[in-house]
Write a protein that holds these residues in place. Structure first.
Motif, PDB file in Angstrom:
ATOM      1  N   MET A 138       0.858  -1.176   0.000  1.00 14.93           N
ATOM      2  CA  MET A 138       0.000   0.000   0.000  1.00 14.93           C
ATOM      3  C   MET A 138       0.894   1.224   0.000  1.00 14.93           C
ATOM      4  O   MET A 138       1.693   1.390   0.921  1.00 14.93           O
ATOM      5  CB  MET A 138      -0.843   0.038   1.295  1.00 14.93           C
ATOM      6  CG  MET A 138      -2.085  -0.805   1.261  1.00 14.93           C
ATOM      7  SD  MET A 138      -2.944  -0.716   2.875  1.00 14.93           S
ATOM      8  CE  MET A 138      -2.314  -2.204   3.641  1.00 14.93           C
ATOM      9  N   GLU A 139       0.758   2.052  -1.002  1.00 14.24           N
ATOM     10  CA  GLU A 139       1.488   3.326  -0.964  1.00 14.24           C
ATOM     11  C   GLU A 139       0.905   4.186   0.140  1.00 14.24           C
ATOM     12  O   GLU A 139      -0.220   3.950   0.590  1.00 14.24           O
ATOM     13  CB  GLU A 139       1.315   4.062  -2.296  1.00 14.24           C
ATOM     14  CG  GLU A 139       2.036   3.425  -3.459  1.00 14.24           C
ATOM     15  CD  GLU A 139       1.734   4.156  -4.765  1.00 14.24           C
ATOM     16  OE1 GLU A 139       1.522   5.383  -4.731  1.00 14.24           O
ATOM     17  OE2 GLU A 139       1.718   3.494  -5.806  1.00 14.24           O
ATOM     18  N   LYS A 140       1.650   5.225   0.537  1.00 10.23           N
ATOM     19  CA  LYS A 140       1.095   6.168   1.510  1.00 10.23           C
ATOM     20  C   LYS A 140      -0.227   6.700   0.964  1.00 10.23           C
ATOM     21  O   LYS A 140      -0.295   7.134  -0.185  1.00 10.23           O
ATOM     22  CB  LYS A 140       2.058   7.334   1.753  1.00 10.23           C
ATOM     23  CG  LYS A 140       1.520   8.259   2.812  1.00 10.23           C
ATOM     24  CD  LYS A 140       2.425   9.429   3.122  1.00 10.23           C
ATOM     25  CE  LYS A 140       1.783  10.180   4.271  1.00 10.23           C
ATOM     26  NZ  LYS A 140       1.820  11.587   4.203  1.00 10.23           N
ATOM     27  N   GLY A 141      -1.265   6.633   1.772  1.00  4.17           N
ATOM     28  CA  GLY A 141      -2.588   7.066   1.324  1.00  4.17           C
ATOM     29  C   GLY A 141      -3.356   5.970   0.610  1.00  4.17           C
ATOM     30  O   GLY A 141      -4.480   6.179   0.166  1.00  4.17           O
ATOM     31  N   GLY A 142      -2.750   4.791   0.495  1.00  2.92           N
ATOM     32  CA  GLY A 142      -3.415   3.670  -0.172  1.00  2.92           C
ATOM     33  C   GLY A 142      -4.404   2.981   0.752  1.00  2.92           C
ATOM     34  O   GLY A 142      -4.291   3.060   1.971  1.00  2.92           O
ATOM     35  N   GLY A 160       6.914  -1.174   7.208  1.00  2.00           N
ATOM     36  CA  GLY A 160       5.974  -0.060   7.275  1.00  2.00           C
ATOM     37  C   GLY A 160       4.851  -0.341   8.270  1.00  2.00           C
ATOM     38  O   GLY A 160       4.976  -1.231   9.120  1.00  2.00           O
ATOM     39  N   ALA A 161       3.773   0.410   8.146  1.00  2.00           N
ATOM     40  CA  ALA A 161       2.676   0.286   9.097  1.00  2.00           C
ATOM     41  C   ALA A 161       1.366   0.560   8.393  1.00  2.00           C
ATOM     42  O   ALA A 161       1.323   1.263   7.382  1.00  2.00           O
ATOM     43  CB  ALA A 161       2.869   1.275  10.243  1.00  2.00           C
ATOM     44  N   PHE A 162       0.273  -0.036   8.922  1.00  2.00           N
ATOM     45  CA  PHE A 162      -1.049   0.289   8.412  1.00  2.00           C
ATOM     46  C   PHE A 162      -2.078   0.193   9.528  1.00  2.00           C
ATOM     47  O   PHE A 162      -1.799  -0.303  10.618  1.00  2.00           O
ATOM     48  CB  PHE A 162      -1.420  -0.585   7.204  1.00  2.00           C
ATOM     49  CG  PHE A 162      -1.901  -1.984   7.525  1.00  2.00           C
ATOM     50  CD1 PHE A 162      -1.003  -3.024   7.736  1.00  2.00           C
ATOM     51  CD2 PHE A 162      -3.256  -2.265   7.597  1.00  2.00           C
ATOM     52  CE1 PHE A 162      -1.443  -4.305   8.010  1.00  2.00           C
ATOM     53  CE2 PHE A 162      -3.720  -3.557   7.874  1.00  2.00           C
ATOM     54  CZ  PHE A 162      -2.806  -4.583   8.082  1.00  2.00           C
ATOM     55  N   GLU A 188      -0.983   5.248   6.201  1.00  2.00           N
ATOM     56  CA  GLU A 188      -0.565   6.655   6.193  1.00  2.00           C
ATOM     57  C   GLU A 188       0.926   6.751   6.470  1.00  2.00           C
ATOM     58  O   GLU A 188       1.457   7.829   6.684  1.00  2.00           O
ATOM     59  CB  GLU A 188      -1.353   7.449   7.248  1.00  2.00           C
ATOM     60  CG  GLU A 188      -2.823   7.680   6.888  1.00  2.00           C
ATOM     61  CD  GLU A 188      -3.010   8.478   5.598  1.00  2.00           C
ATOM     62  OE1 GLU A 188      -2.066   9.212   5.198  1.00  2.00           O
ATOM     63  OE2 GLU A 188      -4.081   8.357   4.975  1.00  2.00           O
ATOM     64  N   ASP A 189       1.605   5.592   6.496  1.00  2.00           N
ATOM     65  CA  ASP A 189       3.045   5.571   6.749  1.00  2.00           C
ATOM     66  C   ASP A 189       3.762   6.239   5.581  1.00  2.00           C
ATOM     67  O   ASP A 189       3.386   6.037   4.428  1.00  2.00           O
ATOM     68  CB  ASP A 189       3.519   4.126   6.890  1.00  2.00           C
ATOM     69  CG  ASP A 189       4.910   4.014   7.492  1.00  2.00           C
ATOM     70  OD1 ASP A 189       4.991   3.646   8.671  1.00  2.00           O
ATOM     71  OD2 ASP A 189       5.891   4.301   6.778  1.00  2.00           O
ATOM     72  N   LYS A 190       4.816   7.006   5.877  1.00  2.00           N
ATOM     73  CA  LYS A 190       5.494   7.730   4.787  1.00  2.00           C
ATOM     74  C   LYS A 190       6.094   6.770   3.764  1.00  2.00           C
ATOM     75  O   LYS A 190       6.199   7.082   2.586  1.00  2.00           O
ATOM     76  CB  LYS A 190       6.553   8.694   5.325  1.00  2.00           C
ATOM     77  CG  LYS A 190       7.723   8.039   6.017  1.00  2.00           C
ATOM     78  CD  LYS A 190       8.764   9.099   6.386  1.00  2.00           C
ATOM     79  CE  LYS A 190       9.855   8.604   7.301  1.00  2.00           C
ATOM     80  NZ  LYS A 190      10.419   7.283   7.036  1.00  2.00           N
TER      81      LYS A 190
END
Ligand SMILES: [Zn+2]
Length: 221
Positions: A138-142, A160-162, A188-190
């Protein structure tokens, strides 16, 4: 920080070799990232081995035991040779992600990335056997539209994180979902979020316009 671990029951079943291939793979990969669970598995394995030996004093004289011992002592060499042929990273769009040790051997059985709706990427992984395995990024904002599951969905956060409206998840977290859970993951992870996931059945989208995706839910496998 890792907050979500497999249950003790699952770790014990793993130590006993009683889990299906895909689930065992996810637990093994979690243990690569989580010293806490790795220590528990080690402990369960030792306890199991002790009780197995206690049950049969003659086991060490049996031909089955000698051949088992022979195969164990040979294994590390074979694994060391294999390790050289494995990739430690998978790549997406110029980004490199380090894989847990147990997943490295699948770097060569990972298919091409395809871009889905909602800033999502997916690459299928052939793990042999039942269930469908994928890397999902997932891209940031995905986000993945809200959905439930017809079978079990197991997820390991690789990087990363979600969040999913129920909880926040971080690298190394092990997440088990079934048909009683409805969630809508987003990142929302960078750096976005890379997960490895195994599902038994296609997702079932539950809300709004995403319900129109249900006929295509095999794409999210
Ligand atoms: Zn753990």
């Amino acid at each position: 920080m890792i907050n979500r671990h497999p249950t003790d029951e699952r770790l014990l079943a793993f130590a006993r070799g009683a889990l299906a291939g895909g689930e065992a793979l996810l637990i093994a990969a979690h243990c690569d990232m989580c010293p806490h669970c790795a220590a528990k598995v080690q402990q369960f394995t030792e306890t199991e081995a002790e009780s197995a030996f206690a049950e049969s004093d003659n086991i060490m004289e049996s031909p089955a035991f000698s051949s088992m011992l022979a195969s164990i002592t040979q294994q590390p060499v074979a694994e060391r040779i294999l390790a050289k042929e494995q990739d430690e990273f998978i790549e997406l769009d110029g980004r490199k992600f380090k894989l847990p040790r147990s997943l490295k051997r699948y770097s060569h059985s990972t298919g091409n990335w395809s871009k889905l709706v909602g800033k999502l990427w997916q690459a299928p992984v052939d793990i042999g056997g039942e269930g469908r395995a994928n890397f999902i990024y997932m891209e940031k904002g995905g986000s993945v539209p809200e959905h439930t599951h017809k079978g079990n969905e197991l997820t390991l956060v690789i990087n990363g994180a979600f969040s999913d409206g129920i909880n926040d998840y971080d690298s190394g977290d092990f997440i088990a979902m079934n048909d009683s859970h409805t969630h809508a993951p987003f990142s929302e992870d960078k750096d976005g979020c890379l997960v490895f996931t195994i599902v038994e059945e296609p997702l079932h989208f539950t809300s709004g316009i995403a319900r129109l995706l249900n006929p295509f839910s095999h794409l999210f496998f």
